[in-house]
Structure formats: C-alpha cells, structure tokens
Design a protein around this motif. Structure first.
Motif, PDB file in Angstrom:
ATOM      1  N   ALA A  49       0.868  -1.178   0.000  1.00  0.00           N
ATOM      2  CA  ALA A  49       0.000   0.000   0.000  1.00  0.00           C
ATOM      3  C   ALA A  49       0.904   1.228   0.000  1.00  0.00           C
ATOM      4  CB  ALA A  49      -0.925   0.000   1.210  1.00  0.00           C
ATOM      5  N   ARG A  50       0.704   2.091  -0.973  1.00  0.00           N
ATOM      6  CA  ARG A  50       1.620   3.204  -1.168  1.00  0.00           C
ATOM      7  C   ARG A  50       0.868   4.521  -1.226  1.00  0.00           C
ATOM      8  NH1 ARG A  50       3.966   4.938  -6.053  1.00  0.00           N
ATOM      9  NH2 ARG A  50       3.359   2.996  -7.072  1.00  0.00           N
ATOM     10  N   VAL A  51       1.372   5.527  -0.490  1.00  0.00           N
ATOM     11  CA  VAL A  51       0.797   6.870  -0.518  1.00  0.00           C
ATOM     12  C   VAL A  51       1.145   7.536  -1.843  1.00  0.00           C
ATOM     13  CG1 VAL A  51       0.820   9.157   0.553  1.00  0.00           C
ATOM     14  CG2 VAL A  51       0.919   7.105   1.989  1.00  0.00           C
ATOM     15  N   THR A  52       0.113   8.081  -2.519  1.00  0.00           N
ATOM     16  CA  THR A  52       0.339   8.769  -3.791  1.00  0.00           C
ATOM     17  C   THR A  52       0.031  10.257  -3.718  1.00  0.00           C
ATOM     18  OG1 THR A  52      -1.903   8.263  -4.557  1.00  0.00           O
ATOM     19  CG2 THR A  52      -0.159   6.670  -5.096  1.00  0.00           C
ATOM     20  N   HIS A  53      -0.722  10.686  -2.709  1.00  0.00           N
ATOM     21  CA  HIS A  53      -1.081  12.106  -2.587  1.00  0.00           C
ATOM     22  C   HIS A  53      -1.305  12.431  -1.115  1.00  0.00           C
ATOM     23  CE1 HIS A  53      -2.692  16.006  -3.866  1.00  0.00           C
ATOM     24  NE2 HIS A  53      -3.657  15.842  -2.977  1.00  0.00           N
ATOM     25  N   VAL A  54      -0.859  13.618  -0.708  1.00  0.00           N
ATOM     26  CA  VAL A  54      -1.026  14.094   0.663  1.00  0.00           C
ATOM     27  C   VAL A  54      -1.733  15.443   0.619  1.00  0.00           C
ATOM     28  CG1 VAL A  54       0.146  14.796   2.783  1.00  0.00           C
ATOM     29  CG2 VAL A  54       1.104  12.951   1.390  1.00  0.00           C
ATOM     30  N   ALA A  55      -2.803  15.587   1.406  1.00  0.00           N
ATOM     31  CA  ALA A  55      -3.499  16.866   1.545  1.00  0.00           C
ATOM     32  C   ALA A  55      -3.420  17.292   3.008  1.00  0.00           C
ATOM     33  CB  ALA A  55      -4.954  16.750   1.103  1.00  0.00           C
ATOM     34  N   LEU A  56      -2.736  18.391   3.271  1.00  0.00           N
ATOM     35  CA  LEU A  56      -2.536  18.882   4.634  1.00  0.00           C
ATOM     36  C   LEU A  56      -3.486  20.032   4.925  1.00  0.00           C
ATOM     37  CD1 LEU A  56       1.376  19.024   4.627  1.00  0.00           C
ATOM     38  CD2 LEU A  56      -0.066  17.214   5.616  1.00  0.00           C
ATOM     39  N   ASP A  57      -4.063  20.020   6.123  1.00  0.00           N
ATOM     40  CA  ASP A  57      -4.879  21.134   6.624  1.00  0.00           C
ATOM     41  C   ASP A  57      -4.388  21.404   8.039  1.00  0.00           C
ATOM     42  OD1 ASP A  57      -6.734  23.018   7.321  1.00  0.00           O
ATOM     43  OD2 ASP A  57      -8.484  21.877   6.650  1.00  0.00           O
ATOM     44  N   LEU A  58      -3.498  22.390   8.190  1.00  0.00           N
ATOM     45  CA  LEU A  58      -2.754  22.539   9.435  1.00  0.00           C
ATOM     46  C   LEU A  58      -2.769  23.976   9.935  1.00  0.00           C
ATOM     47  CD1 LEU A  58       0.447  20.496   8.451  1.00  0.00           C
ATOM     48  CD2 LEU A  58      -1.487  19.684   9.833  1.00  0.00           C
ATOM     49  N   PRO A 185      12.442   8.365  -0.166  1.00  0.00           N
ATOM     50  CA  PRO A 185      12.596   9.105  -1.423  1.00  0.00           C
ATOM     51  C   PRO A 185      12.013   8.409  -2.639  1.00  0.00           C
ATOM     52  CG  PRO A 185      14.706   8.195  -0.705  1.00  0.00           C
ATOM     53  CD  PRO A 185      13.750   8.031   0.436  1.00  0.00           C
ATOM     54  N   GLY A 186      11.903   7.088  -2.606  1.00  0.00           N
ATOM     55  CA  GLY A 186      11.356   6.374  -3.747  1.00  0.00           C
ATOM     56  C   GLY A 186       9.846   6.410  -3.825  1.00  0.00           C
ATOM     57  N   ILE A 187       9.178   6.865  -2.747  1.00  0.00           N
ATOM     58  CA  ILE A 187       7.709   6.859  -2.709  1.00  0.00           C
ATOM     59  C   ILE A 187       7.222   8.270  -3.016  1.00  0.00           C
ATOM     60  CG2 ILE A 187       5.682   6.183  -1.388  1.00  0.00           C
ATOM     61  CD1 ILE A 187       7.492   4.494   0.378  1.00  0.00           C
ATOM     62  N   ARG A 188       7.219   8.605  -4.291  1.00  0.00           N
ATOM     63  CA  ARG A 188       6.886   9.962  -4.718  1.00  0.00           C
ATOM     64  C   ARG A 188       5.406  10.244  -4.532  1.00  0.00           C
ATOM     65  NH1 ARG A 188      11.296  11.995  -8.332  1.00  0.00           N
ATOM     66  NH2 ARG A 188       9.862  13.706  -8.728  1.00  0.00           N
ATOM     67  N   GLN A 189       5.090  11.496  -4.212  1.00  0.00           N
ATOM     68  CA  GLN A 189       3.726  11.879  -3.889  1.00  0.00           C
ATOM     69  C   GLN A 189       3.433  13.282  -4.406  1.00  0.00           C
ATOM     70  OE1 GLN A 189       4.001  11.601   0.422  1.00  0.00           O
ATOM     71  NE2 GLN A 189       5.010   9.617   0.212  1.00  0.00           N
ATOM     72  N   THR A 190       2.223  13.485  -4.918  1.00  0.00           N
ATOM     73  CA  THR A 190       1.743  14.845  -5.126  1.00  0.00           C
ATOM     74  C   THR A 190       1.175  15.330  -3.801  1.00  0.00           C
ATOM     75  OG1 THR A 190      -0.379  13.968  -5.890  1.00  0.00           O
ATOM     76  CG2 THR A 190       1.250  14.530  -7.574  1.00  0.00           C
ATOM     77  N   TRP A 191       0.964  16.635  -3.684  1.00  0.00           N
ATOM     78  CA  TRP A 191       0.438  17.129  -2.410  1.00  0.00           C
ATOM     79  C   TRP A 191      -0.261  18.477  -2.580  1.00  0.00           C
ATOM     80  CZ3 TRP A 191       2.261  21.789  -0.510  1.00  0.00           C
ATOM     81  CH2 TRP A 191       3.493  22.231  -0.986  1.00  0.00           C
ATOM     82  N   GLU A 192      -1.034  18.806  -1.587  1.00  0.00           N
ATOM     83  CA  GLU A 192      -1.665  20.121  -1.484  1.00  0.00           C
ATOM     84  C   GLU A 192      -1.725  20.484  -0.009  1.00  0.00           C
ATOM     85  OE1 GLU A 192      -6.080  19.972  -2.226  1.00  0.00           O
ATOM     86  OE2 GLU A 192      -5.557  17.880  -2.730  1.00  0.00           O
ATOM     87  N   ALA A 193      -1.908  21.767   0.291  1.00  0.00           N
ATOM     88  CA  ALA A 193      -1.905  22.163   1.698  1.00  0.00           C
ATOM     89  C   ALA A 193      -2.702  23.443   1.907  1.00  0.00           C
ATOM     90  CB  ALA A 193      -0.473  22.363   2.186  1.00  0.00           C
ATOM     91  N   ARG A 194      -3.343  23.484   3.063  1.00  0.00           N
ATOM     92  CA  ARG A 194      -3.964  24.715   3.587  1.00  0.00           C
ATOM     93  C   ARG A 194      -3.346  24.942   4.955  1.00  0.00           C
ATOM     94  NH1 ARG A 194      -8.154  26.153   7.077  1.00  0.00           N
ATOM     95  NH2 ARG A 194      -9.302  28.083   6.496  1.00  0.00           N
ATOM     96  N   ILE A 195      -2.644  26.049   5.112  1.00  0.00           N
ATOM     97  CA  ILE A 195      -1.900  26.332   6.331  1.00  0.00           C
ATOM     98  C   ILE A 195      -2.388  27.664   6.890  1.00  0.00           C
ATOM     99  CG2 ILE A 195       0.370  26.595   7.371  1.00  0.00           C
ATOM    100  CD1 ILE A 195       0.095  23.917   6.013  1.00  0.00           C
ATOM    101  N   THR A 196      -2.724  27.714   8.187  1.00  0.00           N
ATOM    102  CA  THR A 196      -3.098  28.984   8.799  1.00  0.00           C
ATOM    103  C   THR A 196      -1.994  29.453   9.735  1.00  0.00           C
ATOM    104  OG1 THR A 196      -4.200  28.223  10.830  1.00  0.00           O
ATOM    105  CG2 THR A 196      -5.488  28.179   8.789  1.00  0.00           C
ATOM    106  N   ALA A 197      -1.834  30.773   9.789  1.00  0.00           N
ATOM    107  CA  ALA A 197      -0.819  31.392  10.638  1.00  0.00           C
ATOM    108  C   ALA A 197      -1.350  32.721  11.145  1.00  0.00           C
ATOM    109  CB  ALA A 197       0.471  31.613   9.855  1.00  0.00           C
ATOM    110  N   PRO A 198      -0.881  33.169  12.307  1.00  0.00           N
ATOM    111  CA  PRO A 198      -1.347  34.458  12.836  1.00  0.00           C
ATOM    112  C   PRO A 198      -0.847  35.620  11.976  1.00  0.00           C
ATOM    113  CG  PRO A 198       0.437  33.588  14.184  1.00  0.00           C
ATOM    114  CD  PRO A 198       0.076  32.505  13.228  1.00  0.00           C
TER     115      PRO A 198
END
Length: 646
Positions: A49-58, A185-198
């Motif tokens: 089972a391999r991760v192909t995409h990461v979506a962060l909401d942090l 490094p061999g497990i390449r992934q696309t990604w997206e992110a929503r990051i909040t900061a003060p």
C-alpha cells in the motif's frame, strides 16, 4: 533482495499488470522491487500500500511550537492489502478515519532500538482490497514541540527581531516528524496544503500558491498551495514569518525578511540567466516558477532544493555574487534530484553528484570556463583530501553508501565531489555532445520517477557504450560507482586553473611571502579560498597576525573566506581570533561552518575545549537539530539533558 520485498512480489504482480492501474504506477512499482531501491530507513511497505497524494490542513501554533490538523492520504493498495504503514517520529495521533468518516484501527509501534532516528511506525487497518484500488485515509494529529524537521525561532533569532519564524527541513528523514506519510525518497507523492498562521505572518511552501491568503477567525490567515508533480516526500517544505517578496525575473523571485530583502535580491540577480543555461543544456524546466527564500541564519544547510522555492542560507550573500554557485547547485536539482530522485539514501550520489556536475556546467555557461574550472579544482581537492585521510580502500570513499550508514552520516566528498569527477570523466571519454544528449534523455525518460545506480549504469551502457568493450574498459563504470578511492582514469582539473595561486602558496610555504594586498583583492573568491585552504597546518601567532594585517582576512565580507581564516586561526590557538569566532558562531547556523569550527577548537585540547564549551552554551539553542546533533558529538554531549537551559 530483502525478504520483505520478496514476500509481496506476488501481491504486486497483479497491480503491475492491471489495466486500471495508472500508467505512472505501472512504471514506478517495478522499480521499487529492485534490491537497490530498498530503503532501510522507512517502515513503509510500498509494494502493498503506497501513498500517492497528501493533503494537509494545518494550523501553525507558535506558542506550542507545533503544527496541528489533518493529513488526508490517497493510498494505492494492491490486491489483498489490509494494512498501510506510515513513518512517524513523535507525531501525536488523535484518530484515523477513511474517506467517509468511518474510524479505522491503528497502532503506533515502538521505535527501532538499533535505529532511533528512524522513528516509529503507524500501522493503519485498511478496508478489504479486491484489486488495485485507491483508498483514502484521514489522520488527525499534531507534531511534537521538539519535531526535528521544524525550527521555531523566537523574534530575537530573526533579522527583524519583532516576529517569530518557522521553517522546515525535511531531508533526509525528518519530515516524518511533522507529516504522517511514507517518508522515503522512492515513494513519490503529489500534495496540497492549507496552512493557517497568525497575522501578519506570511506562509510560503514548495508548491504553487493558489492565490491570496484568506482571512479566518482569531486574527489568522489561511494560505493554500498545490504540487501537481509527484515528488519525494522530503521535498514538502514550509516557512512562515515576516517576509516580503522581490521579483527577479518572469519566472523567479526571492522571499526574505524586509531587513535582508534588498541584499538578497541583488545577490540572486543572475537567476534567470542560470535557468536559461540549465534549460539550454539539459532540457525543459518542468516546475513552473523558480522562487527562493533567504532564511534566518539558523538554517543548517547552504541551500535546500525544495521545488518552486529553494531555501537559502544568508551566509551566501557576499555582495558580489561570488557564492552564486550555491544558487546554480539548487537550481540544478530541478533536473537531478527533484525530477529524477534516488530510490534510497544509499544512492545519494545520483542526486548530489549529478547535480554538482550540472551546477558546474551551468556556472560555465553563465560565469565562464575559468571560474567553472576553478570550482571543479576546489571540489577535486576536497575529494583527494578525504581519500587521503580515510585511505583509498575505505568504504567511506565509495559513491554508493555502505549498507547501514545513516543518511546523516555520509561523506559529502564521496557523494558530491566524487560524483562530479565521475561525470566529468565520462564526459571527457565519450565527448560532451554525446554525453549531454544522453543526460538529457535520462532526465526525459525518468522524469518524476525514482532511480537507482543500477538503472543509471544500464542506461549509460545501452545508449553510450553500446557493447563497445574497449569503451567499457576505458570508462571503468563499476569501479566508479561501487569501488573505493579515485579510479585511475579520473579527469583531473586543469593545473593552470590555480597556477598563480598555487605559486603564491608555494612561496608562502617556502619564505612566508604574503601576496600583495592589491593582488589579493583582484583574486576571485575561489582563488582566495584556494590559498587559505592550502595554508600550512601549523602556523605561529606572528604568522597569522601578519597574514591578517596584510590581507584583512578577519574583515572579509565573504563567509566562505572568513570561515577558512577562522579555521586556520583556531586550530593554531590564535587568541585574537576567538572574539570573532564567538561572534561568527552566534550569527551563523550553517553546519558546513559551525561543526568544523567547533572541531578545530576541540582538537586543540586544553586551550580550545573550554572556549568551545562556553560558546556552545551560548549558541546551541539557535542551531537547527541537525547542527546541534553534530556539535553535540564533537563536544561530548549525548543528550538534551546535558544542554544548558536557554
């Protein structure tokens, strides 16, 4: 081949041939079955089972020094796969669900007792898989305050002194301390992110911004980013602080604190020319933009090649662009390392050696053949010194890193400098035109894929050697990649590159004749570095004082030159240099400078060790965890408990 890989080959077979499996998956999955692709520094089982995409909401929590939120993972599961194994290092998991919100069982395992830096595995129970399919997993979590990838800075640790700052450094295996994913490094992934900061802090990431920040509750703003190209997970990077942007050209610009921005923008003014040179040499630039950020001084590296946003140390700013080989190097990673990435850390030369070669070619295009040859000569001198110190038979001198070596403990000269010499040698044997065509084809055919030494050599043999036994013998390919020392066919730098400087070195060694000040000022930074690097190991206080008076070494605005002066002074117990070393080590966090200077002090014994301890007590809290770990070893600190309170 490792047993863990063999055990799942039958599971993978169906996935590799299934018509409904994406084309990229059919290409990459067989690569990961290779023995050379095995990564001993991950718990992941990507053949199941391999991760192909990461979506962060942090959310960025500067008071708690942590990120807090969710990571949504797209997972490609083989038929029959029931578990997803992720990497973690101190992550605090609050719960795991599937894409429909149903709770999934998970466990956080124990850290490997023989490899603590590997962290601990997170094992998640997946739904039943009846064939190659995509599943979604949502993890609610927070990073620990001591997460090694994140450097949280107090306002006084920044150039402006008013606002806090945070940046990440994921390479080699640190991103698992703030992102729950398969950190290999061999497990390449696309990604997206929503990051909040003060407010008023600005967030930037190694992806394309989705537009202006959105005002959210409690005086915070949300920033969104996307990376549509699959990347190794260590290239997901973040920085946030009081930063502003200056455009350099149509494809490039630089972020920095307002106090640093003008100097930074002037220093990177050649960036568009560097990009054009890279494209002209090795093909399309596939990342859209090439922006940079000049970070606060605690950043531990010279640069980090995060796609669309290279991270840079402020120590490269010299006012004359003499250290812009650093920018050329990080840009070169856009082809070597980011576009085509080693599958495991043991093949580090595939990233750094190839990149250093491309850096040299880009520098030649923009700054001329003389400068490029001088930079190669400096690199080759470092390689020779390392081989002499360790012995030509030492495994440390091999380009492919010995099994079991931590990715943080590799010999840079074997990976960067020997890799450069290898490609210089191949180019000299087969001819530049043929070699450039082959290297461009390598990047095109393996774009956004992992690679191994075995694949690299196979491609060389197929497209350049073509069964020519005499050419194969002349190239000595296997000896270069798998052997130790420096092969006999090496392409040595032109002795004329530093002829004038080497004559001055000889004159100084023979008669203490110091170059004329005007002559010194007319030398390139590379020439000055060559002279200082070749100074005698043992020098008297009078000799050091005379050099400084004549050449104003302690006043140099080039940190590379200043470092070499301080290193020579400290190893010879030169008291007048101590205050400057203290000031330098307090304002610079780049490990390339920090660790050797502490080592120089420590090696003197009774004279330097109390000085080193005193300086480190004052400066340790401002260094990145990687730099702290290196200096801890030098000064004999084995745990955080032994560090003084900051």
């Amino acid at each position: 081949m490792r047993k863990s890989a063999i055990a799942v080959l039958t599971l993978l077979a169906a996935a590799c041939t299934a018509d409904d499996l994406p084309e990229q998956e059919r290409v990459i999955a067989p690569i990961l079955t290779s023995e050379q692709a095995f990564d001993e520094f991950t718990y992941a089982k990507p053949l199941e089972a391999r991760v192909t995409h990461v979506a962060l909401d942090l959310d960025l929590d500067f008071e708690g020094k942590r990120v807090d939120g969710t990571a949504t993972l797209d997972v490609q599961a083989a038929e029959g796969a029931r578990e997803l194994v992720l990497d973690s290092n101190g992550l605090m998991v609050g719960g795991v669900t599937d894409g429909q919100g149903n709770a999934l069982e998970y466990t956080i395992g124990e850290a490997d007792p023989g490899n603590a830096e590997k962290g601990e595995p997170i094992t998640i129970q997946l739904g039943q898989s009846t064939g190659p399919n995509l599943q979604q997993v949502v993890i609610a979590y927070a990073s620990a305050p001591e997460a090694e990838a994140l450097q949280w800075l107090e306002p006084e640790q920044t150039a402006g002194g008013r606002y806090p700052f945070v940046f990440s450094q994921g390479q080699a295996i640190l991103n698992r301390s703030w992102i729950p994913t398969q950190d290999s490094p061999g497990i390449r992934q696309t990604w997206e992110a929503r990051i909040t900061a003060p407010e008023p802090l600005t967030v930037v990431m190694s992806g394309i911004s989705r537009g202006d920040p959105e005002e959210v509750e409690n005086g915070r703003r949300a920033f969104e980013f996307v990376m549509d190209n699959s990347v190794p997970p260590y290239l997901i990077a973040l920085a946030a602080g009081n930063i502003e942007f200056a455009e350099v050209g149509p494809r490039s610009g630089v972020w920095a604190e307002p106090e640093t921005l003008q100097a930074a923008a002037e220093e990177v003014g050649d960036t568009e020319e560097l990009i054009d040179a890279g494209v002209g040499l090795f093909g399309e630039y596939r990342w859209g933009r090439y922006d940079m950020i000049v970070l606060p001084p605690s950043f531990p590296y010279g640069g980090m090649e995060n796609p669309t946003l290279t991270f840079l140390t402020p120590t490269f700013i010299a006012g004359d662009r003499s250290n812009n080989g650093l920018v050329a190097h990080e840009l070169a990673h856009s082809w070597s390392g980011n576009l085509v990435t080693y599958s495991s850390w043991r093949d580090g030369w595939l990233n750094e050696g190839v990149t250093s070669y491309i850096e040299n070619r880009i520098s030649e295009q923009v700054y001329g053949a003389d400068r490029a040859e001088q930079e190669y000569a400096l690199s080759f001198a470092d390689l020779e010194a390392m081989v002499e110190e360790n012995g030509a038979d030492s495994p440390l001198t091999a380009m492919r890193t010995p099994e079991g070596t931590s990715p943080f403990d590799t010999a840079g000269e074997a990976i960067y400098d020997k890799g450069t010499a290898f490609l210089k040698t191949v180019e000299s044997v087969v001819g530049r035109e043929a070699f450039d065509a082959w290297l461009t084809k390598w990047f095109d055919e393996h774009a956004f894929q992992p690679a191994t030494s075995e694949m690299f050599l196979a491609s060389l043999r197929e497209d350049l050697v073509k069964g020519d036994a005499e050419l194969e013998e002349r190239l000595m390919l296997d000896e270069w990649v798998y052997g130790t020392g420096i092969p006999a066919n090496v392409k040595r730098p032109d002795p004329a590159a530093f002829a004038e400087v080497d004559a001055a070195v000889t004159a100084y060694a023979d008669t203490q004749a110091i170059p004329d000040a005007a002559e010194w000022r007319g030398w390139t930074a590379a020439e000055q570095r060559r002279f200082l690097a070749e100074l005698p190991e043992e020098m008297s206080a009078d000799q050091l004082a005379a050099l400084d008076r004549a050449l104003s070494l302690s006043q140099s605005g080039n940190n590379e030159v200043l470092f070499l002066w301080l290193q020579a002074a400290l190893r010879n117990e030169y008291e007048p240099a101590v205050p400057q070393a203290r000031e330098f080590l307090a304002r610079v966090g780049r490990n390339k400078f920090v660790s050797p200077l502490f080592q120089a002090l420590w090696d003197t014994g009774e004279w330097g060790q109390p000085i080193a301890t005193g300086i480190y007590d004052e400066t340790r809290g401002g260094y990145h965890s990687m730099t702290r770990g290196n200096v801890d070893k030098i000064v004999g600190r084995t745990s955080e408990a032994e560090a003084p309170a900051q």
